[in-house]
Design a protein around this motif. Structure first.
Motif, PDB file in Angstrom:
ATOM      1  N   LEU A 101       0.831  -1.208   0.000  1.00 28.02           N
ATOM      2  CA  LEU A 101       0.000   0.000   0.000  1.00 28.02           C
ATOM      3  C   LEU A 101       0.866   1.258   0.000  1.00 28.02           C
ATOM      4  CD1 LEU A 101      -2.789  -1.075   2.529  1.00 28.02           C
ATOM      5  CD2 LEU A 101      -2.893  -1.062   0.030  1.00 28.02           C
ATOM      6  N   ASN A 102       1.920   1.262   0.818  1.00 27.59           N
ATOM      7  CA  ASN A 102       2.804   2.423   0.847  1.00 27.59           C
ATOM      8  C   ASN A 102       3.537   2.606  -0.477  1.00 27.59           C
ATOM      9  OD1 ASN A 102       2.565   3.717   3.418  1.00 27.59           O
ATOM     10  ND2 ASN A 102       3.538   1.935   4.362  1.00 27.59           N
ATOM     11  N   THR A 103       3.877   1.487  -1.108  1.00 25.87           N
ATOM     12  CA  THR A 103       4.615   1.550  -2.371  1.00 25.87           C
ATOM     13  C   THR A 103       3.738   2.096  -3.497  1.00 25.87           C
ATOM     14  OG1 THR A 103       5.956  -0.336  -1.673  1.00 25.87           O
ATOM     15  CG2 THR A 103       5.988   0.199  -4.010  1.00 25.87           C
ATOM     16  N   MET A 104       2.442   1.846  -3.431  1.00 27.18           N
ATOM     17  CA  MET A 104       1.547   2.358  -4.467  1.00 27.18           C
ATOM     18  C   MET A 104       1.379   3.872  -4.371  1.00 27.18           C
ATOM     19  SD  MET A 104       0.648  -0.090  -6.392  1.00 27.18           S
ATOM     20  CE  MET A 104      -0.658   0.793  -7.258  1.00 27.18           C
ATOM     21  N   GLY A 105       1.656   4.440  -3.210  1.00 27.53           N
ATOM     22  CA  GLY A 105       1.443   5.867  -3.015  1.00 27.53           C
ATOM     23  C   GLY A 105       2.174   6.761  -4.001  1.00 27.53           C
ATOM     24  N   PRO A 106       3.507   6.662  -4.147  1.00 29.02           N
ATOM     25  CA  PRO A 106       4.228   7.532  -5.081  1.00 29.02           C
ATOM     26  C   PRO A 106       3.733   7.397  -6.527  1.00 29.02           C
ATOM     27  CG  PRO A 106       5.765   6.504  -3.572  1.00 29.02           C
ATOM     28  CD  PRO A 106       4.445   5.849  -3.335  1.00 29.02           C
ATOM     29  N   TYR A 107       3.362   6.163  -6.922  1.00 29.39           N
ATOM     30  CA  TYR A 107       2.891   5.973  -8.286  1.00 29.39           C
ATOM     31  C   TYR A 107       1.580   6.725  -8.514  1.00 29.39           C
ATOM     32  CZ  TYR A 107       1.459   3.653 -12.579  1.00 29.39           C
ATOM     33  OH  TYR A 107       1.045   3.412 -13.870  1.00 29.39           O
ATOM     34  N   GLY A 161       9.532  -4.174  -3.038  1.00 30.86           N
ATOM     35  CA  GLY A 161       8.405  -3.488  -3.682  1.00 30.86           C
ATOM     36  C   GLY A 161       8.849  -2.317  -4.521  1.00 30.86           C
ATOM     37  N   ILE A 162       9.792  -1.536  -4.029  1.00 25.94           N
ATOM     38  CA  ILE A 162      10.268  -0.373  -4.785  1.00 25.94           C
ATOM     39  C   ILE A 162      10.998  -0.807  -6.046  1.00 25.94           C
ATOM     40  CG2 ILE A 162      11.937   1.519  -4.707  1.00 25.94           C
ATOM     41  CD1 ILE A 162      11.106   1.980  -1.820  1.00 25.94           C
ATOM     42  N   LEU A 163      11.768  -1.894  -5.952  1.00 21.84           N
ATOM     43  CA  LEU A 163      12.462  -2.397  -7.150  1.00 21.84           C
ATOM     44  C   LEU A 163      11.464  -2.786  -8.233  1.00 21.84           C
ATOM     45  CD1 LEU A 163      15.391  -4.584  -5.743  1.00 21.84           C
ATOM     46  CD2 LEU A 163      15.562  -2.541  -7.157  1.00 21.84           C
ATOM     47  N   ILE A 164      10.393  -3.450  -7.816  1.00 16.02           N
ATOM     48  CA  ILE A 164       9.368  -3.846  -8.803  1.00 16.02           C
ATOM     49  C   ILE A 164       8.778  -2.610  -9.471  1.00 16.02           C
ATOM     50  CG2 ILE A 164       7.092  -4.902  -9.056  1.00 16.02           C
ATOM     51  CD1 ILE A 164       7.882  -6.848  -6.793  1.00 16.02           C
ATOM     52  N   PHE A 197      11.377  -0.853 -11.880  1.00 16.11           N
ATOM     53  CA  PHE A 197      11.546  -1.541 -13.165  1.00 16.11           C
ATOM     54  C   PHE A 197      10.298  -1.417 -14.036  1.00 16.11           C
ATOM     55  CE2 PHE A 197      15.245  -3.679 -11.321  1.00 16.11           C
ATOM     56  CZ  PHE A 197      16.089  -3.748 -12.429  1.00 16.11           C
ATOM     57  N   TRP A 198       9.146  -1.328 -13.386  1.00 18.00           N
ATOM     58  CA  TRP A 198       7.909  -1.135 -14.151  1.00 18.00           C
ATOM     59  C   TRP A 198       7.905   0.233 -14.815  1.00 18.00           C
ATOM     60  CZ3 TRP A 198       2.350  -0.627 -11.718  1.00 18.00           C
ATOM     61  CH2 TRP A 198       1.406  -0.655 -12.748  1.00 18.00           C
ATOM     62  N   ILE A 199       8.346   1.243 -14.092  1.00 18.12           N
ATOM     63  CA  ILE A 199       8.344   2.600 -14.640  1.00 18.12           C
ATOM     64  C   ILE A 199       9.436   2.771 -15.685  1.00 18.12           C
ATOM     65  CG2 ILE A 199       8.718   5.041 -14.081  1.00 18.12           C
ATOM     66  CD1 ILE A 199       7.414   4.481 -11.372  1.00 18.12           C
ATOM     67  N   SER A 200      10.672   2.387 -15.342  1.00 18.82           N
ATOM     68  CA  SER A 200      11.791   2.583 -16.277  1.00 18.82           C
ATOM     69  C   SER A 200      12.919   1.631 -15.919  1.00 18.82           C
ATOM     70  CB  SER A 200      12.287   4.017 -16.225  1.00 18.82           C
ATOM     71  OG  SER A 200      13.465   4.160 -17.017  1.00 18.82           O
ATOM     72  N   PHE A 249      14.162   4.063  -1.892  1.00 21.54           N
ATOM     73  CA  PHE A 249      15.023   2.892  -2.062  1.00 21.54           C
ATOM     74  C   PHE A 249      16.288   3.024  -1.217  1.00 21.54           C
ATOM     75  CE2 PHE A 249      18.398   0.637  -4.428  1.00 21.54           C
ATOM     76  CZ  PHE A 249      17.895  -0.648  -4.314  1.00 21.54           C
ATOM     77  N   SER A 250      16.863   4.211  -1.184  1.00 18.06           N
ATOM     78  CA  SER A 250      18.076   4.418  -0.388  1.00 18.06           C
ATOM     79  C   SER A 250      17.757   4.495   1.110  1.00 18.06           C
ATOM     80  CB  SER A 250      18.795   5.696  -0.835  1.00 18.06           C
ATOM     81  OG  SER A 250      17.964   6.833  -0.635  1.00 18.06           O
ATOM     82  N   GLN A 251      16.520   4.935   1.423  1.00 20.13           N
ATOM     83  CA  GLN A 251      16.161   5.066   2.836  1.00 20.13           C
ATOM     84  C   GLN A 251      16.167   3.725   3.566  1.00 20.13           C
ATOM     85  OE1 GLN A 251      12.339   6.867   3.496  1.00 20.13           O
ATOM     86  NE2 GLN A 251      12.547   6.874   5.718  1.00 20.13           N
ATOM     87  N   PRO A 252      15.512   2.670   3.042  1.00 19.03           N
ATOM     88  CA  PRO A 252      15.596   1.392   3.760  1.00 19.03           C
ATOM     89  C   PRO A 252      17.014   0.829   3.826  1.00 19.03           C
ATOM     90  CG  PRO A 252      14.456   1.129   1.664  1.00 19.03           C
ATOM     91  CD  PRO A 252      14.585   2.595   1.910  1.00 19.03           C
TER      92      PRO A 252
END
Length: 635
Positions: free
Chosen positions: A49-55, A205-208, A211-214, A344-347
Motif C-alpha cells: 500500500l505504501n509503495t503504491m502511493g508515489p505511483y 516493492g520499490i524495485l518492482i 523496473f515497471w516505470i523505467s 530505495f536508499s532510505q531502507p
C-alpha cells in the motif's frame, strides 16, 4: 576462588562468529512462527500500500501538469494536430514531450480527478499505517515472549550449573549477562526486527515499481547497492570486536561495582578506597574506549550510504529529465521514480543503522549462549533408589577429590558417622573440612570413591531428595529481603506458625526478636541489615532446625556469635541433634568437647580420630591444636 578453567567471557576468550550466533538467536523465535507469519503478511500488505502511493501521486502530478499545459494550447485542436504544428515549426523536443502527455488543448486542470486520486492515496496510507501498527504490536508480543523464554532458560540453566562454575566466574559478570545482556538482546530485537522486515520488503516493492516505470533508471539506481553492501560489511566487520569488548568490559565494571559495594566496610577500614576507585576508573575507561570505538565505527555506515544515495539521486534526476524531454517518460513517472529512488536508499540506510544495534545484540547473545553452553552438573538418576535414607548413617569410602585434577584436596578418605552421633571435623585451614561436607551435599562430584547414606549411594538418588534430608548452616550467613518469620520459614515453606516459633525459641531467636520494632515481622534485607552478625547466624540456625533434617551440618556456625550466645546455641543444638547425625566444622575446639567423634584432618587426610579426652591423651595433632588455642586464649 577455587582453581578452575577459564572464566567465560574473560579477556582472551574468543566470541563466536556473527552468522551462527545470529542464526541461533533468530531460532529462538521458532515458537512464534505463526505470529511471525501473520506479521510478515501484515508487513507485505502495508509495504504494498505504501509503495503504491508515489505511483498514484505521479498520476496526480500528470493530471496537474497536463491541465496546466493543455490550458496554454489553443482550443479547438486535437493533441495530434498540435503535435504536428509543433513539428512543422521545428520544435521537435516540445512535440515529443507533448505526444507522451494526456492533454486536451484548451482544457485546464481536472481538480475533481486530482481530488479522487489524492483521497485514494490518503486511504491507502491510512490503511498501511493501521497494518504497520498492528504488525509492530504483534512483533512486540512475539519478541517479549521470546525474551521471557530466554530469561527462563538462563535462570533454569544457572540452577543446573555446578558450584565449580560459580567458583570460577566473577559474580558481577554473571549478573551482567543475566540482566544487561538479556535486556540488550531484547532491545536489539525490538528495534531491528520490525525495521529490517519493513526495509527488506520495501526494497523489493520499490524495485518492482522502478523496473515497471523505467528499467534504465532502475539499473542506475541499483548501482549503489553493491557499494552500500561492501561499505556496510567492511564497517560492520571492524565494529564487531569493539561491541564484543563493550559488553565484556560492562561485565567487568559490574564486577568492580558489586565487589566495592559488598566490601565497602572492609575497603573503608583498610583505607583502600583510592585503589578501588583507580581500578574502577581503569575498567570504566576501557568500557568507554570500547563503546566509543564501536559506536563511532558503526556510525559511519549511515553517512556513507546517504552519500551514495545522494550521488545516485543526481544521476537519476539527470537521466530522468532527458527521458521526459524526449517523451519516453511523463513528468509524473519521473517524479514517482525519484520518490522511489529516495525511498530505495532510505531502507538501505535504515538497514545500515540497524546493523549497529544488531551487532550489539548479537555480541550480548554470544555472552548469554556461553552460559547456556556451559557444562552442567551430572544428571540425576532416571530411576531413584527406593531404599529409605532417613536414619542418617553416613559413610565415606576411599573418597578422593580435587578442584584441580593436578592438585587433589582429599585423597582416599574413609569415615563412618553413625546415626544420632556428632562428628566434629577440625584441622588447619585448607585441610579439606568444608570440602568434605560439600561432597556430601553433592555440590561437587567425586573423583573416586563413594559416599553412602544408610547404605544408599548418594549418586543413586536425586539431589533434591538428598538435600531435603540435610540441614546446613554456613559460616557466611545468607538472608533474603523479607521478614524474620519468612526467613525462618524458608527452611520449610509448609511449616505452621507454631513450628516457626518453636524453631525460633530453640535457636534463641525469640530472645532478641521482641526487642525489634515489629518483632517477627521486622523486615531485613539481603545483607541482614537491622540485626547483628550473631543474630543473623541464629536466624539461619533456626531455619535449618525448622527443616527437621536427618543430617545436620554446622560449618563454623558459631563463629559469629558472642560467648554467651555460643553457649545458648550449644545447648539448643544438643537438644535438637537427638536422633540426628551432625557434622560440626569448628575452629573453636571448646565447642566440640562433647562430640561423639572428633576427626582431625590435614592435607585431605584423616590423621587422627577419637573423643576429646582420648585425643588429648594421645598428645598428637589434636593435642597441639588444642594447646595452641588454649595458649592463645591465655595470652
Amino acid at each position: 576462588m577455587r582453581p578452575g578453567g577459564p572464566v567465560p567471557g574473560a579477556p582472551g576468550a574468543k566470541a563466536k562468529s556473527f552468522r551462527p550466533s545470529l542464526k541461533r538467536l533468530l531460532s529462538r523465535l521458532a515458537p512464534e512462527r505463526f505470529t511471525i507469519a501473520v506479521i510478515i503478511s501484515l508487513v507485505i500488505v502495508s509495504v504494498v500500500l505504501n509503495t503504491m502511493g508515489p505511483y498514484l501521486l505521479g498520476k496526480a502530478t500528470n493530471l496537474v501538469f497536463d491541465g496546466f499545459v493543455g490550458k496554454q494550447l489553443p482550443a479547438g485542436l486535437t493533441k495530434e494536430q498540435t503535435v504536428e504544428q509543433l513539428r512543422a515549426q521545428g520544435e521537435n523536443t516540445r512535440a515529443d514531450m507533448l505526444s507522451a502527455m494526456n492533454v486536451i488543448p484548451g482544457t485546464g486542470i481536472d481538480f475533481d480527478a486530482v481530488g479522487r486520486v489524492l483521497m485514494l492515496v490518503l486511504a491507502l496510507y491510512i490503511v498501511a499505517a493501521v497494518f504497520g501498527w498492528l504488525q509492530g504490536y504483534l512483533l512486540n508480543i512475539a519478541i517479549n515472549r521470546t525474551v521471557k523464554r530466554l530469561r527462563d532458560e538462563v535462570e533454569q540453566k544457572l540452577h543446573r550449573l555446578p558450584l565449580r562454575y560459580f567458583d570460577t566466574a566473577p559474580r558481577g559478570d554473571v549478573l551482567s549477562r543475566v540482566t544487561n545482556d538479556v535486556d540488550n538482546v531484547s532491545q536489539s530485537l525490538q528495534q531491528t526486527m520490525s525495521q529490517l522486515l519493513v526495509s527488506l520488503f520495501t526494497v523489493i516493492g520499490i524495485l518492482i515499481m522502478m523496473f515497471w516505470i523505467s528499467p534504465l533508471l532502475a539499473l542506475i539506481a541499483l548501482l549503489t547497492v553493491p557499494a552500500a553492501i561492501i561499505v556496510t560489511a567492511q564497517i560492520a566487520k571492524r565494529s564487531k570486536p569493539h561491541f564484543v569488548n563493550q559488553w565484556k568490559f560492562t561485565g567487568e565494571v559490574n564486577s568492580s561495582v558489586e565487589e566495592a559495594y559488598t566490601g565497602h566496610e572492609i575497603i573503608t577500614a583498610f583505607g583502600r578506597g583510592r585503589e578501588v576507585g583507580e581500578k574502577f576508573d581503569e575498567r570504566n575507561q576501557q568500557l568507554y574506549d570500547a563503546s566509543f570505538k564501536a559506536q563511532f565505527i558503526s556510525g559511519l555506515i549511515m553517512p556513507a550510504i546517504m552519500f551514495l544515495g545522494n550521488v545516485n539521486f543526481v544521476f537519476i534526476a539527470l537521466v530522468g529529465g532527458l527521458r521526459v524531454a524526449t517523451g519516453n517518460l511523463s513528468l509524473g513517472e519521473v517524479q514517482a521514480f525519484i520518490q522511489y529512488s529516495r525511498q530505495f536508499s532510505q531502507p538501505l540506510t535504515q538497514i545500515g543503522a540497524m546493523v549497529n544495534l544488531l551487532q550489539s545484540g548479537v555480541a550480548s547473545a554470544e555472552r548469554i549462549f556461553e552460559i547456556l553452553d556451559a557444562d552442567e552438573q551430572s544428571p540425576d538418576p532416571v530411576v531413584e533408589s527406593q531404599r529409605p535414607v532417613d536414619r542418617g548413617r553416613v559413610e565415606f569410602e576411599a573418597v578422593s577429590f580435587g578442584y584441580d585434577p593436578e592438585s587433589p584436596v582429599i585423597e582416599r578418605l574413609s569415615l563412618v558417622a553413625d546415626p544420632g552421633h556428632v562428628v566434629a571435623i577440625v584441622g588447619p585451614t585448607g585441610a579439606g573440612k568444608t570440602t568434605l561436607v560439600n561432597l556430601l551435599m553433592r555440590f561437587y562430584e567425586l573423583d573416586a570413591g563413594t559416599i553412602a547414606i544408610d547404605d544408599v549411594d548418594i549418586t543413586t538418588i536425586t539431589r533434591d531428595h538428598l538435600r531435603a534430608r540435610i540441614g546446613m548452616v554456613l559460616q557466611d550467613t545468607w538472608l533474603f529481603k523479607g521478614t524474620i518469620r519468612e526467613n525462618i520459614a524458608y527452611g520449610n515453606p509448609t511449616a505452621s506458625e507454631h513450628d516457626i516459633l518453636e524453631a525460633a525459641r530453640a535457636a534463641y531467636v525469640d530472645r532478641f526478636v521482641h526487642a525489634l520494632p515489629d518483632g517477627y515481622d521486622t523486615i531485613i534485607d539481603e545483607e541482614g541489615g537491622g540485626v547483628s552478625a550473631g543474630e543473623k547466624q541464629l536466624i539461619t540456625i533456626a531455619r535449618a532446625f525448622l527443616a527437621d533434617p536427618s543430617i545436620l551440618i554446622l560449618d563454623e556456625a558459631t563463629s559469629s556469635v558472642d560467648t554467651r550466645t555460643e553457649s545458648l546455641v550449644q545447648h539448643a543444638t544438643a537438644a535438637l541433634r537427638q536422633d540426628r547425625t551432625s557434622f560440626v566444622i569448628a575452629h573453636r575446639l571448646s565447642t566440640i568437647r562433647d562430640a561423639d567423634l572428633i576427626v582431625v584432618m590435614d592435607k585431605g587426610r584423616i590423621v587422627e580420630h577419637g573423643t576429646h579426652e582420648r585425643l588429648l591423651e594421645e598428645r598428637g595433632a589434636y593435642f597441639n591444636l588444642y594447646n595452641a588455642q588454649f595458649a592463645a586464649v591465655l595470652d
